[in-house]
Enzyme design. Structure first.
Site, short mmCIF file in Angstrom:
data_model
loop_
_atom_site.label_atom_id
_atom_site.label_comp_id
_atom_site.label_asym_id
_atom_site.label_seq_id
_atom_site.Cartn_x
_atom_site.Cartn_y
_atom_site.Cartn_z
CG ASP A 63 -0.29 -0.39 2.52
OD1 ASP A 63 0.95 -0.39 2.57
OD2 ASP A 63 -1.01 -0.68 3.48
CG ASN A 129 -9.04 -1.47 11.93
OD1 ASN A 129 -8.07 -2.07 11.47
ND2 ASN A 129 -9.57 -0.40 11.35
CD GLU A 136 -8.84 0.94 7.66
OE1 GLU A 136 -8.83 0.04 8.53
OE2 GLU A 136 -8.29 2.04 7.83
C1 GLP Z 1 -0.58 0.47 8.60
C2 GLP Z 1 -0.21 -0.33 7.35
C3 GLP Z 1 -0.32 -1.81 7.59
C4 GLP Z 1 0.32 -2.17 8.90
C5 GLP Z 1 -0.41 -1.49 10.04
C6 GLP Z 1 0.18 -1.81 11.40
O1 GLP Z 1 -1.87 0.96 8.62
N1 GLP Z 1 -0.95 0.03 6.19
O2 GLP Z 1 0.25 -2.50 6.50
O3 GLP Z 1 0.30 -3.55 9.07
O4 GLP Z 1 -0.38 -0.10 9.85
O5 GLP Z 1 1.30 -1.02 11.64
P1 GLP Z 1 2.33 -1.25 12.78
O6 GLP Z 1 3.12 -2.47 12.40
O7 GLP Z 1 3.18 -0.02 12.80
O8 GLP Z 1 1.56 -1.44 14.03
#
Ligand code: GLP
Length: 237
Positions: A63, A129, A136
């Protein structure tokens, strides 16, 4: 699902490193699906400290935010260069272009890239979430690459990387759940208590679009790497 509880993120990173090693041994031109966020950082560190060679390999990221330039320090392009690509060159690195003027065309371009380069090993984190990539809650399980309106919970969680919450982009382009499901192997990392509820839904709850990561229960080759805090709401088995 293969669930591994590790004591440290470094241990988790090393476990995944061994799986990457195996993959490259089988096919030096493998395609890796990559994720951003804090969860895969120890893994990227393990890769950069290793002697693995990715010069024939391809990466496809999950993404990117819409509307921030790839040189912006908060962009996922920047994150990937800083944490991996500058240290470990690949043959090809693909990420969605969040600055595309025609976002619909960009999602189609990205789906074509994924179709042309089937993902051998997909790396995932998980949102609080239960989102994976930026899929989402409510995203259809058969979705392709799409433009996403980020939820309040995601905007709030990701605000820590920005000067303030107002600067967090409201939209992103994400690989879809349909494409993630086609990956031959998946590794998901989750660390810390803030992920415990999402992990419970991912592993032990019903398979439902309310928890996008729950779709992983339907797949063949999924390894979930957790610390004790993230595993806290799972029953011992
Ligand atoms: C973001 C990314 C995800 C990721 C998530 C969790 O929203 N788009 O790909 O897995 O956050 O992030 P973190 O690993 O920093 O908790």
């Amino acid at each position: 699902m293969d669930i591994k509880i590790v004591a440290t993120e470094a241990e988790g990173g090393n476990l995944a490193l061994e799986m990457v090693k195996e993959q490259l041994k089988q096919n030096p031109a493998a395609t890796f699906g990559l994720a951003t966020g804090s969860s895969p950082l120890a893994f990227y560190q393990a890769l950069t400290n290793s002697d693995l060679d990715f010069t024939q390999a391809t990466s496809i990221n999950l993404d990117e935010y819409v509307g921030i330039n790839e040189n912006n320090e908060q962009s996922y392009h920047y994150f990937m260069k800083k944490n991996l690509f500058n240290k470990k060159p690949f043959k090809n690195n693909y990420l969605p272009n969040g600055m595309a003027t025609d976002l619909k065309a960009e999602t189609q371009r990205y789906d074509q890239i994924i179709a042309d380069n089937p993902i051998d090993l997909q790396i995932l984190g998980i949102g609080r979430n239960g989102h994976i990539g930026f899929n989402e809650p409510g995203t259809p399980f058969n979705s392709g690459t799409h433009v996403v309106d980020l939820t309040e919970s995601t905007i709030e969680a990701n605000a820590r990387f920005f000067d303030n919450e107002d600067e967090v982009p409201r939209k992103a382009i994400s690989m879809g759940l349909g494409s993630i499901q086609k990956s031959k192997k998946i590794i998901l990392f989750a660390y810390g208590e803030a992920k415990a509820q999402a992990i419970k839904g991912c592993i032990a709850g019903p398979v439902t679009t309310h928890v996008p990561a729950s779709i992983l229960q339907n797949l063949n080759d999924v390894t979930i790497i957790l610390d004790a805090a993230a595993a806290k709401l799972l029953n011992d088995k």
